[in-house]
Motif scaffolding. Structure first.
Motif, PDB file in Angstrom:
ATOM      1  N   SER A  12       0.959  -1.028   0.302  1.00 27.35           N
ATOM      2  CA  SER A  12      -0.189   0.128   0.221  1.00 27.35           C
ATOM      3  C   SER A  12       0.593   1.552   0.073  1.00 27.35           C
ATOM      4  O   SER A  12       0.225   2.409  -0.744  1.00 27.35           O
ATOM      5  CB  SER A  12      -0.953  -0.156   1.119  1.00 27.35           C
ATOM      6  N   ARG A  13       2.316   1.092   0.669  1.00 29.81           N
ATOM      7  CA  ARG A  13       2.368   1.950   0.978  1.00 29.81           C
ATOM      8  C   ARG A  13       3.523   2.470  -0.628  1.00 29.81           C
ATOM      9  O   ARG A  13       3.782   3.690  -0.776  1.00 29.81           O
ATOM     10  CB  ARG A  13       4.185   2.120   1.843  1.00 29.81           C
ATOM     11  N   GLN A  14       3.638   1.424  -1.236  1.00 29.61           N
ATOM     12  CA  GLN A  14       4.684   1.712  -2.529  1.00 29.61           C
ATOM     13  C   GLN A  14       3.385   2.504  -3.420  1.00 29.61           C
ATOM     14  O   GLN A  14       3.744   3.335  -3.912  1.00 29.61           O
ATOM     15  CB  GLN A  14       4.953   0.072  -2.970  1.00 29.61           C
ATOM     16  N   ALA A  15       2.512   1.736  -3.869  1.00 29.24           N
ATOM     17  CA  ALA A  15       1.057   2.529  -4.514  1.00 29.24           C
ATOM     18  C   ALA A  15       1.730   4.155  -4.265  1.00 29.24           C
ATOM     19  O   ALA A  15       0.432   4.501  -5.058  1.00 29.24           O
ATOM     20  CB  ALA A  15      -0.348   1.733  -4.274  1.00 29.24           C
ATOM     21  N   THR A  16       1.044   4.398  -3.092  1.00 27.43           N
ATOM     22  CA  THR A  16       0.778   5.584  -2.448  1.00 27.43           C
ATOM     23  C   THR A  16       2.409   6.070  -2.824  1.00 27.43           C
ATOM     24  O   THR A  16       1.531   7.742  -3.392  1.00 27.43           O
ATOM     25  CB  THR A  16       0.765   5.591  -0.786  1.00 27.43           C
ATOM     26  N   LEU A  17       3.471   6.122  -3.160  1.00 21.48           N
ATOM     27  CA  LEU A  17       4.978   6.806  -3.124  1.00 21.48           C
ATOM     28  C   LEU A  17       4.705   6.986  -4.710  1.00 21.48           C
ATOM     29  O   LEU A  17       5.174   7.801  -5.661  1.00 21.48           O
ATOM     30  CB  LEU A  17       6.106   6.102  -3.193  1.00 21.48           C
ATOM     31  N   ASP A  18       4.112   6.054  -5.550  1.00 20.16           N
ATOM     32  CA  ASP A  18       4.130   6.173  -7.469  1.00 20.16           C
ATOM     33  C   ASP A  18       3.060   6.665  -7.366  1.00 20.16           C
ATOM     34  O   ASP A  18       3.658   7.714  -8.564  1.00 20.16           O
ATOM     35  CB  ASP A  18       3.506   4.432  -7.730  1.00 20.16           C
ATOM     36  N   LYS A  19       1.960   6.729  -6.975  1.00 18.55           N
ATOM     37  CA  LYS A  19       1.371   8.271  -6.932  1.00 18.55           C
ATOM     38  C   LYS A  19       1.765   9.692  -7.010  1.00 18.55           C
ATOM     39  O   LYS A  19       1.289  10.143  -7.994  1.00 18.55           O
ATOM     40  CB  LYS A  19      -0.487   8.257  -6.281  1.00 18.55           C
ATOM     41  N   LEU A  20       2.432   9.483  -6.129  1.00 24.44           N
ATOM     42  CA  LEU A  20       2.840  10.711  -5.237  1.00 24.44           C
ATOM     43  C   LEU A  20       4.845  11.370  -6.315  1.00 24.44           C
ATOM     44  O   LEU A  20       4.406  12.021  -7.090  1.00 24.44           O
ATOM     45  CB  LEU A  20       3.834  10.830  -4.308  1.00 24.44           C
ATOM     46  N   ALA A  21       4.813   9.998  -7.254  1.00 26.27           N
ATOM     47  CA  ALA A  21       6.386  10.398  -7.918  1.00 26.27           C
ATOM     48  C   ALA A  21       6.205  10.755  -9.461  1.00 26.27           C
ATOM     49  O   ALA A  21       5.845  11.323  -9.384  1.00 26.27           O
ATOM     50  CB  ALA A  21       6.961   9.543  -8.256  1.00 26.27           C
ATOM     51  N   ALA A  22       4.278  10.368  -9.467  1.00 23.46           N
ATOM     52  CA  ALA A  22       3.509  11.095 -10.807  1.00 23.46           C
ATOM     53  C   ALA A  22       3.719  12.694 -10.627  1.00 23.46           C
ATOM     54  O   ALA A  22       3.481  13.102 -12.254  1.00 23.46           O
ATOM     55  CB  ALA A  22       2.672  10.109 -11.245  1.00 23.46           C
ATOM     56  N   GLN A  23       2.906  12.673  -9.398  1.00 18.60           N
ATOM     57  CA  GLN A  23       3.177  14.976  -9.546  1.00 18.60           C
ATOM     58  C   GLN A  23       4.036  15.227  -8.742  1.00 18.60           C
ATOM     59  O   GLN A  23       3.981  16.856  -9.771  1.00 18.60           O
ATOM     60  CB  GLN A  23       1.672  14.538  -7.832  1.00 18.60           C
ATOM     61  N   LEU A  24       5.215  14.779  -9.004  1.00 17.82           N
ATOM     62  CA  LEU A  24       6.514  15.505  -9.008  1.00 17.82           C
ATOM     63  C   LEU A  24       7.144  15.409  -9.496  1.00 17.82           C
ATOM     64  O   LEU A  24       8.224  15.189  -8.800  1.00 17.82           O
ATOM     65  CB  LEU A  24       7.176  15.154  -7.149  1.00 17.82           C
ATOM     66  N   ALA A  25       6.704  14.708 -10.519  1.00 14.86           N
ATOM     67  CA  ALA A  25       7.872  14.570 -11.754  1.00 14.86           C
ATOM     68  C   ALA A  25       8.658  15.791 -12.204  1.00 14.86           C
ATOM     69  O   ALA A  25      10.179  15.309 -12.355  1.00 14.86           O
ATOM     70  CB  ALA A  25       7.123  14.157 -13.281  1.00 14.86           C
ATOM     71  N   ASP A  26       8.052  16.741 -12.259  1.00 19.07           N
ATOM     72  CA  ASP A  26       8.938  18.430 -12.095  1.00 19.07           C
ATOM     73  C   ASP A  26       9.505  18.371 -11.150  1.00 19.07           C
ATOM     74  O   ASP A  26       8.997  18.209 -10.275  1.00 19.07           O
ATOM     75  CB  ASP A  26       7.701  19.484 -12.894  1.00 19.07           C
ATOM     76  N   LYS A  27      10.722  19.203 -11.569  1.00 17.64           N
ATOM     77  CA  LYS A  27      11.318  19.826 -11.167  1.00 17.64           C
ATOM     78  C   LYS A  27      10.862  21.173  -9.781  1.00 17.64           C
ATOM     79  O   LYS A  27      11.446  21.302  -8.815  1.00 17.64           O
ATOM     80  CB  LYS A  27      13.055  20.572 -10.919  1.00 17.64           C
ATOM     81  N   SER A  28      10.089  21.797  -9.984  1.00 17.04           N
ATOM     82  CA  SER A  28       9.628  22.823  -8.803  1.00 17.04           C
ATOM     83  C   SER A  28       8.785  21.867  -8.218  1.00 17.04           C
ATOM     84  O   SER A  28       8.687  22.671  -7.275  1.00 17.04           O
ATOM     85  CB  SER A  28       8.631  23.859 -10.087  1.00 17.04           C
ATOM     86  N   GLY A  29       8.185  20.508  -8.504  1.00 19.21           N
ATOM     87  CA  GLY A  29       7.341  20.029  -7.571  1.00 19.21           C
ATOM     88  C   GLY A  29       8.218  19.763  -6.347  1.00 19.21           C
ATOM     89  O   GLY A  29       7.565  19.629  -5.220  1.00 19.21           O
ATOM     90  N   GLU A  30       9.089  18.889  -6.882  1.00 19.46           N
ATOM     91  CA  GLU A  30      10.002  18.274  -5.970  1.00 19.46           C
ATOM     92  C   GLU A  30      10.718  19.464  -5.153  1.00 19.46           C
ATOM     93  O   GLU A  30      10.662  19.733  -4.199  1.00 19.46           O
ATOM     94  CB  GLU A  30      10.935  18.248  -6.623  1.00 19.46           C
ATOM     95  N   LEU A  31      10.802  20.499  -5.557  1.00 14.69           N
ATOM     96  CA  LEU A  31      11.491  21.973  -4.643  1.00 14.69           C
ATOM     97  C   LEU A  31       9.973  22.713  -3.995  1.00 14.69           C
ATOM     98  O   LEU A  31      11.017  22.630  -3.064  1.00 14.69           O
ATOM     99  CB  LEU A  31      12.182  23.358  -6.005  1.00 14.69           C
ATOM    100  N   LYS A  32       9.055  22.278  -4.523  1.00 10.97           N
ATOM    101  CA  LYS A  32       8.266  22.738  -3.522  1.00 10.97           C
ATOM    102  C   LYS A  32       7.297  22.161  -2.216  1.00 10.97           C
ATOM    103  O   LYS A  32       7.786  22.323  -0.900  1.00 10.97           O
ATOM    104  CB  LYS A  32       6.400  22.818  -4.576  1.00 10.97           C
TER     105      LYS A  32
END
Length: 375
Positions: A195-215
């Motif tokens: 379940s954790r890995q599934a959540t991480l995968d969804k988060l990774a898709a949302q943080l694909a761009d550098k601006s999102g990661e920086l935020k």
């Protein structure tokens, strides 16, 4: 869970605070109001990403709790296995005593049968000398007492054997139950990790761009800073024991919280422009994390971006922080000694590897850990 209220509720109940009970309660009410407001801000869901982070927190809390339960079951099983071995050894010794005593009892019974039931009468009829008769009667009395003692010891050994055998059956049944519980907890752990890995995968898709990661990183840093500042203000009235060694005098002589490869340097600039305020030490999952100096636990809970976080107060404005743990082994308000295990290495907070993020702060400002820890 009221994330930070519990921290200061526990701390302000400690006898080390130089305040009256009424003053403590008044201060407690003020801190509760302030921390509740801060908690609501830190945990507020403003977007789908925030909801995913709350889901991740729930996943990682479950994983941490399961690890603690699994560790407890394993420790209980080790203790019961040791006890079972001791009981088996005791059973073996009693069985050897029983066989030896049984031979003695058989001999006594055979002797009694040969003499018949009128031993004393026969002795009187077969002797003429009064002194000889008296000696024989005393001897015979001792013989009967010894026979009675042998039989009593034999019966007591049989009772002890029965007690030990019952204890062995009980310990085996309990071990079987604990094994089933362990298997169930391990299945639950597998599901929680998935379940954790599934959540991480969804988060990774949302943080694909550098601006999102920086935020995200800026948000994590600000959240930690606000927590540290609030903790520092709240514990200002706490009094340290007189025998507490000054943290500053241990500069350059403390051990690292865990052995492993350092993934970054203090002050190193990251690709997104943010600099490191601490050092991440890579280590195997489940490795013990040790306190670098004697201190009081002032935070032991989950913080978004940091995972399972432990903060120790060492007095004089010094704190040490240990983040991304698998589980936390010490509770709020407890004192821990230098080198004592306070957590287990993990990857909570969204890490894709196992390690501990370690900081030292003085009055809220990060310090270079390499100046304080040797090796």
């Amino acid at each position: 869970m009221k994330l930070l209220v519990i921290v200061f509720s526990a701390l302000l109940a400690l006898p080390a605070i130089a305040q009256s009970e009424q003053e403590q309660q008044e201060r407690l009410r003020e801190i509760k109001e302030r921390i509740e407001t801060l908690q609501e801000e830190l945990n507020q869901v403003r977007s789908e990403r925030d909801q995913l982070l709350k889901d991740l927190e729930s996943n990682e809390r479950d994983i941490s709790e399961l690890h603690k339960r699994i560790d407890k079951i394993k420790n209980d099983m080790r203790s019961r296995t040791d006890k079972l071995q001791e009981l088996k050894k005791e059973q073996q010794q009693l069985e050897e005593s029983r066989r030896s005593m049984q031979r003695r009892v058989e001999q006594e019974v055979a002797a009694a049968y040969r003499l018949g039931r009128q031993e004393q009468v026969k002795l009187l009829l077969n002797q003429q000398d009064p002194q000889h008769i008296a000696r024989q009667l005393r001897y015979h009395e001792y013989f009967l007492q010894e026979r009675s003692r042998v039989i009593d010891d034999y019966l007591e050994t049989l009772a002890d054997l029965d007690t030990v055998s019952t204890s062995i059956r009980r310990e085996r049944d309990t071990l079987d139950t604990e094994r089933r519980q362990l298997e169930e907890r391990q299945r639950q752990l597998v599901n929680a990790r998935q379940s954790r890995q599934a959540t991480l995968d969804k988060l990774a898709a949302q943080l694909a761009d550098k601006s999102g990661e920086l935020k995200r990183l800026q948000g994590d840093r600000n959240r930690l800073q606000r927590l540290v500042d609030e903790v520092g203000r709240a514990i200002a009235a706490l009094v340290n024991p007189e025998d507490q060694k000054p943290f500053a005098k241990q500069r350059g002589h403390m051990q690292w919280p865990v052995k492993g490869r350092r993934a970054n340097a203090f002050g190193q600039r990251r690709s997104n422009g943010i600099t490191w305020k601490g050092i991440t030490i890579r280590a195997g999952e489940g490795t013990p994390v040790h306190a670098i100096h004697r201190g009081r636990v002032v935070f032991s809970d989950y913080l978004r971006g940091q995972g399972m976080l432990m903060i120790l107060d060492h007095g004089d404005g010094y704190m040490s922080l240990y983040a991304h743990n698998q589980s936390l082994t010490r509770s709020l308000g407890e004192w821990v000694e230098r080198g004592e295990t306070i957590a287990r290495v993990g990857n909570s907070g969204g890490l894709d590897y196992s390690g501990v993020y370690f900081e030292i702060r003085h009055r809220g400002k990060p310090q270079d850990p390499t100046v304080w820890c040797r090796g």
